[in-house]
Design an enzyme around this catalytic site. Structure first.
Site, PDB file in Angstrom:
ATOM      1  N   PRO A   2      -8.879   4.297 -40.816  1.00 61.03           N
ATOM      2  CA  PRO A   2      -9.166   5.845 -40.644  1.00 61.03           C
ATOM      3  C   PRO A   2      -8.242   6.439 -39.850  1.00 61.03           C
ATOM      4  O   PRO A   2      -7.570   5.802 -38.797  1.00 61.03           O
ATOM      5  CB  PRO A   2     -10.778   5.650 -39.782  1.00 61.03           C
ATOM      6  CG  PRO A   2     -11.088   4.390 -39.776  1.00 61.03           C
ATOM      7  CD  PRO A   2      -9.861   3.379 -40.148  1.00 61.03           C
ATOM      8  N   GLU A   3      -7.895   7.499 -40.359  1.00 61.01           N
ATOM      9  CA  GLU A   3      -6.662   8.392 -39.503  1.00 61.01           C
ATOM     10  C   GLU A   3      -7.484   9.680 -39.170  1.00 61.01           C
ATOM     11  O   GLU A   3      -7.879  10.351 -40.314  1.00 61.01           O
ATOM     12  CB  GLU A   3      -5.433   8.628 -40.327  1.00 61.01           C
ATOM     13  CG  GLU A   3      -4.721   7.441 -40.564  1.00 61.01           C
ATOM     14  CD  GLU A   3      -3.297   7.523 -41.115  1.00 61.01           C
ATOM     15  OE1 GLU A   3      -2.727   8.704 -40.603  1.00 61.01           O
ATOM     16  OE2 GLU A   3      -2.685   6.941 -41.592  1.00 61.01           O
TER      17      GLU A   3
END
Length: 67
Positions: A2-3
């Site tokens: 996840p970013e």
């Protein structure tokens, strides 16, 4: 991996930003079941004069709040 990108006005301390990023990381670990090492967080800061809300820049809003 996840970013997360956080866009916000400048003015917070490095300690405040680090604390926020740690809290976001822990939320993703808890809720998504990912390893903390997989989480990438980026902060994009804008000068107060480059952000506007309600037709007034954040500089104008801050000045009005001081009156």
């Amino acid at each position: 991996m996840p970013e997360i990108t956080v866009s916000m006005a400048e003015g917070r301390t490095d300690e405040q930003k680090a604390g926020m990023m740690r809290d976001i990381t822990q939320a993703l670990v808890k809720n998504l079941g990912v390893d903390a090492d997989a989480v990438v967080i980026q902060i994009n800061e804008a000068p107060l004069r480059h952000k506007m809300k309600g037709g007034k820049t954040f500089v104008e809003r801050a000045a009005a709040a001081k009156k």
